[in-house]
Design a protein around this motif. Sequence first.
Motif, PDB file in Angstrom:
ATOM      1  N   LEU A 143      37.841  34.937  35.762  1.00 30.85           N
ATOM      2  CA  LEU A 143      37.898  35.294  37.180  1.00 30.85           C
ATOM      3  C   LEU A 143      38.210  36.763  37.394  1.00 30.85           C
ATOM      4  N   ARG A 144      38.375  37.505  36.307  1.00 34.99           N
ATOM      5  CA  ARG A 144      38.649  38.925  36.433  1.00 34.99           C
ATOM      6  C   ARG A 144      37.360  39.723  36.304  1.00 34.99           C
ATOM      7  N   LYS A 145      37.496  41.040  36.309  1.00 33.65           N
ATOM      8  CA  LYS A 145      36.325  41.900  36.417  1.00 33.65           C
ATOM      9  C   LYS A 145      35.595  42.126  35.099  1.00 33.65           C
ATOM     10  N   GLU A 146      36.162  41.669  33.989  1.00 27.19           N
ATOM     11  CA  GLU A 146      35.527  41.915  32.697  1.00 27.19           C
ATOM     12  C   GLU A 146      34.219  41.145  32.564  1.00 27.19           C
ATOM     13  N   GLN A 193      32.358  46.707  33.877  1.00 32.45           N
ATOM     14  CA  GLN A 193      33.032  45.688  34.666  1.00 32.45           C
ATOM     15  C   GLN A 193      32.108  45.108  35.715  1.00 32.45           C
ATOM     16  N   MET A 194      32.409  43.891  36.111  1.00 34.01           N
ATOM     17  CA  MET A 194      31.698  43.275  37.222  1.00 34.01           C
ATOM     18  C   MET A 194      32.236  43.850  38.534  1.00 34.01           C
ATOM     19  N   PRO A 195      31.397  43.904  39.574  1.00 35.87           N
ATOM     20  CA  PRO A 195      31.898  44.361  40.877  1.00 35.87           C
ATOM     21  C   PRO A 195      33.012  43.444  41.373  1.00 35.87           C
ATOM     22  N   LYS A 196      34.016  44.037  42.001  1.00 34.96           N
ATOM     23  CA  LYS A 196      35.147  43.278  42.524  1.00 34.96           C
ATOM     24  C   LYS A 196      34.995  43.090  44.031  1.00 34.96           C
ATOM     25  N   PHE A 197      35.461  41.960  44.513  1.00 34.49           N
ATOM     26  CA  PHE A 197      35.538  41.726  45.953  1.00 34.49           C
ATOM     27  C   PHE A 197      36.981  41.967  46.384  1.00 34.49           C
ATOM     28  N   VAL A 198      37.180  42.974  47.191  1.00 31.48           N
ATOM     29  CA  VAL A 198      38.521  43.338  47.655  1.00 31.48           C
ATOM     30  C   VAL A 198      38.565  43.170  49.169  1.00 31.48           C
TER      31      VAL A 198
END
Length: 204
Positions: A143-146, A193-198
Motif C-alpha cells: 500500500l506504499r509508494k514502492e 515510486q508509484m504516484p501517491k494520492f495525498v
Amino acid sequence: MLLALYLVAITAEAMTAALAAGRRDMDWVGVCIIACVTALGGGSVRDVLLGHYPLTWVIHPEYLWITAGAALLTAIAAPVMRRLHRLFLFLDALGLVVFTVIGCQIALQMQLPITVVLISGMVTGCAGGILRDILCNDIPLLLRKELYASVSVLTGGLFIGAQHFGADLNISMIASMLAGLALRLLALRFNWQMPKFVYRDEWR
C-alpha cells in the motif's frame, strides 16, 4: 530449478521477517511464527481463495522447519545481518518474482480465467508480506509508494503472455522472472515510486 529458487525465496523471506519481528521485540516463538507466515502465507492465501488443497506446507511440512530454522539463525546472527542489507533486498525481490510465477502457474493448471491467474500470482507474491506488516503493526509495503505489487503484476503478465503464445515453460518462467527482478532492482536503485494520492482537506 523452480523448486530450488522457491526454497531460496522462502528462506530469504523468513530471514527478513525475523528481522522485522526483532524490531518489534518479539520472543523467539513470535519470530518463528512471523517468519512462517511471511514465507508461506502468500501461497496459503492463494490456495484458500482458489480452493487448491491441500496447502503446500501441509504436503511439505519440512517447509515449516526450513523457515523456522532460518528465522532462529537470523535471530542468533542478527548483528551480522545488517551488513547483508543489499543481499536481502535482492533475495526479497527474487522471492517476489518466484512466488508470482508459481502462483500464476498453479492457477493456469486449474484452467482459471486470465484475470484470476494474474491475481493469483500477485497474491502469492505479496500476501505474505502484507500479513507480516499487519502482524508487526506496519503499513503494508503493497500500500506504499514502492514498486512492489506492480512488479508482481508485470512478472505475471509476461509469464501469462508467453504461455498464451506457446513459449516453452522454462523460457517463459526465466524471462518473466528476470524482467520482474530487473524492474524491482532498478526501482530500488533509482528510487522509482508509484504516484501517491495525498488528500488533506477535512469534510465539514
